[in-house]
Design a protein around this motif. Structure first.
Motif, mmCIF file in Angstrom:
data_model
loop_
_atom_site.group_PDB
_atom_site.id
_atom_site.type_symbol
_atom_site.label_atom_id
_atom_site.label_comp_id
_atom_site.label_asym_id
_atom_site.label_seq_id
_atom_site.Cartn_x
_atom_site.Cartn_y
_atom_site.Cartn_z
ATOM 1 N N UNK A 184 1.023 -1.105 -0.114
ATOM 2 C CA UNK A 184 -0.004 0.092 -0.110
ATOM 3 C C UNK A 184 0.968 1.282 -0.046
ATOM 4 N N UNK A 185 1.853 1.517 0.868
ATOM 5 C CA UNK A 185 2.872 2.370 0.890
ATOM 6 C C UNK A 185 4.027 2.003 -0.302
ATOM 7 N N UNK A 186 4.423 2.734 -0.999
ATOM 8 C CA UNK A 186 4.799 2.088 -2.138
ATOM 9 C C UNK A 186 6.245 1.431 -1.939
ATOM 10 N N UNK A 187 7.084 2.019 -0.816
ATOM 11 C CA UNK A 187 8.262 1.341 -0.376
ATOM 12 C C UNK A 187 9.228 1.370 -1.568
ATOM 13 N N UNK A 188 9.358 2.644 -1.974
ATOM 14 C CA UNK A 188 10.556 2.818 -2.887
ATOM 15 C C UNK A 188 11.559 3.539 -2.239
ATOM 16 N N UNK A 189 13.003 3.575 -2.940
ATOM 17 C CA UNK A 189 14.129 4.097 -2.088
ATOM 18 C C UNK A 189 14.250 5.411 -2.828
ATOM 19 N N UNK A 190 14.062 6.345 -1.531
ATOM 20 C CA UNK A 190 14.028 7.840 -2.209
ATOM 21 C C UNK A 190 15.207 8.240 -2.725
ATOM 22 N N UNK A 191 16.280 7.599 -2.606
ATOM 23 C CA UNK A 191 17.603 8.026 -3.245
ATOM 24 C C UNK A 191 18.053 7.566 -4.653
ATOM 25 N N UNK A 192 17.061 6.696 -4.924
ATOM 26 C CA UNK A 192 17.254 6.082 -6.256
ATOM 27 C C UNK A 192 16.265 6.428 -7.340
ATOM 28 N N UNK A 193 16.754 6.514 -8.567
ATOM 29 C CA UNK A 193 15.859 6.838 -9.708
ATOM 30 C C UNK A 193 14.678 5.673 -9.864
ATOM 31 N N UNK A 194 13.792 6.106 -10.683
ATOM 32 C CA UNK A 194 12.588 5.171 -10.967
ATOM 33 C C UNK A 194 13.177 3.586 -11.585
ATOM 34 N N UNK A 195 14.154 3.998 -12.556
ATOM 35 C CA UNK A 195 14.877 2.716 -13.250
ATOM 36 C C UNK A 195 15.648 1.996 -12.134
ATOM 37 N N UNK A 196 16.251 2.660 -11.107
ATOM 38 C CA UNK A 196 17.226 1.924 -10.284
ATOM 39 C C UNK A 196 16.394 1.333 -9.350
#
Ligand code: ADP
Ligand code: ADP
Length: 231
Positions: A92-104
């Motif tokens: 539900x919370x996207x859990x992306x790494x904020x310092x990395x780009x979308x591709x990374x």
């Protein structure tokens, strides 16, 4: 064919006199190439069922098979490999790494696992997602819907047997939710992906082929091809 199956699945939380039966002898099948929604009121056992089917948690009783593999038969290492290589997960919370780009972010699990990136597959997924011009952006530079689509792409990179979504549109406005749901639908129709999503939203569930209803830890109903109004 069957992507995953559960028989007599029971989960009891707690100890002593404070026991909660979250799932009560549930039989359940996930058909390959289908989009299944798990519905039901809060506390009915949806998350518990999904976590058990995804081999993220251990049942009190009963068994889960992913394809022909009985999850309880696996030792720690093959279980980790199964989760990593055969399951995709969208939170539900996207859990992306904020310092990395979308591709990374999309290729991070492959990189961690030491797997090669299949660029043709990457491009195919990103094409369907409509993220082509956003791949160098950081999560903070993306809308909520775009962030969740990045998380969807990440979940598909290992070509998983099953993608599980835990209220994947729960944090999104209706336009962004429709983008994410449309992508999940197309991943089933165009890539033959198998998707299982927990939701309490009838609009979200209307994208699924099948909706299964839980109540008090039991499956009480099942509908196929239902509209938002019927759900
Ligand atoms: P849903 O996803 O439908 O809201 P859950 O599977 O989260 O339902 O929860 C089913 C029942 O199990 C609820 O009564 C909930 O309070 C209980 N439960 C869930 N997780 C735990 C836990 N870790 N410890 C104790 N009880 C839990
Ligand atoms: P596209 O990207 O092809 O323009 P969408 O992303 O809007 O289409 O939708 C993708 C898939 O989701 C389509 O197969 C469509 O039939 C289905 N879909 C779109 N809107 C809904 C809806 N409200 N309920 C159920 N399915 C829908």
């Amino acid at each position: 064919s069957i992507a995953a199956r559960a028989k007599g699945l029971t989960k009891i939380y707690g100890s002593g006199s404070a026991l909660v039966t979250a799932l009560d002898r549930v039989d359940f099948e996930i058909v390959k190439g289908e989009f299944t929604a798990i519905m039901g009121p809060s506390g009915s056992g949806k998350s518990t069922l999904m976590h058990l089917m995804a081999a993220l948690d251990t049942p009190t009783d009963g068994e889960v098979w992913i394809a022909d593999t009985a999850v309880s038969s696996l030792a720690d290492t093959p279980l980790t490999v199964l989760r990593r290589d055969r399951i995709g997960f969208i939170f539900q919370a996207f859990n992306l790494v904020p310092t990395l780009s979308a591709r990374e972010n999309i290729v991070l699990p492959l990189a961690i696992a030491g797997h090669k990136i299949d660029e043709a597959w990457f491009n195919q997924v990103v094409d369907v997602l409509g993220l082509g011009d956003r791949l160098t952006h950081k999560p903070s530079e993306l809308s909520g819907g775009q962030q969740q689509r990045v998380a969807c792409a990440r979940a598909l990179m290992n070509r998983p047997d099953i993608v599980f979504g835990d209220e994947p549109t729960g944090n999104l406005d209706s336009t962004s939710a429709a983008e994410v749901l449309g992508f999940l639908r197309r991943s089933v129709d165009e890539f033959g992906q198998t998707v299982v999503m927990v939701t309490h939203d009838a609009h979200a569930a209307s994208y699924a082929d099948r909706a299964v209803f839980l109540s008090d830890g039991r499956i009480v109903d099942e509908l196929r091809g239902a509209s938002q109004e019927e759900l």
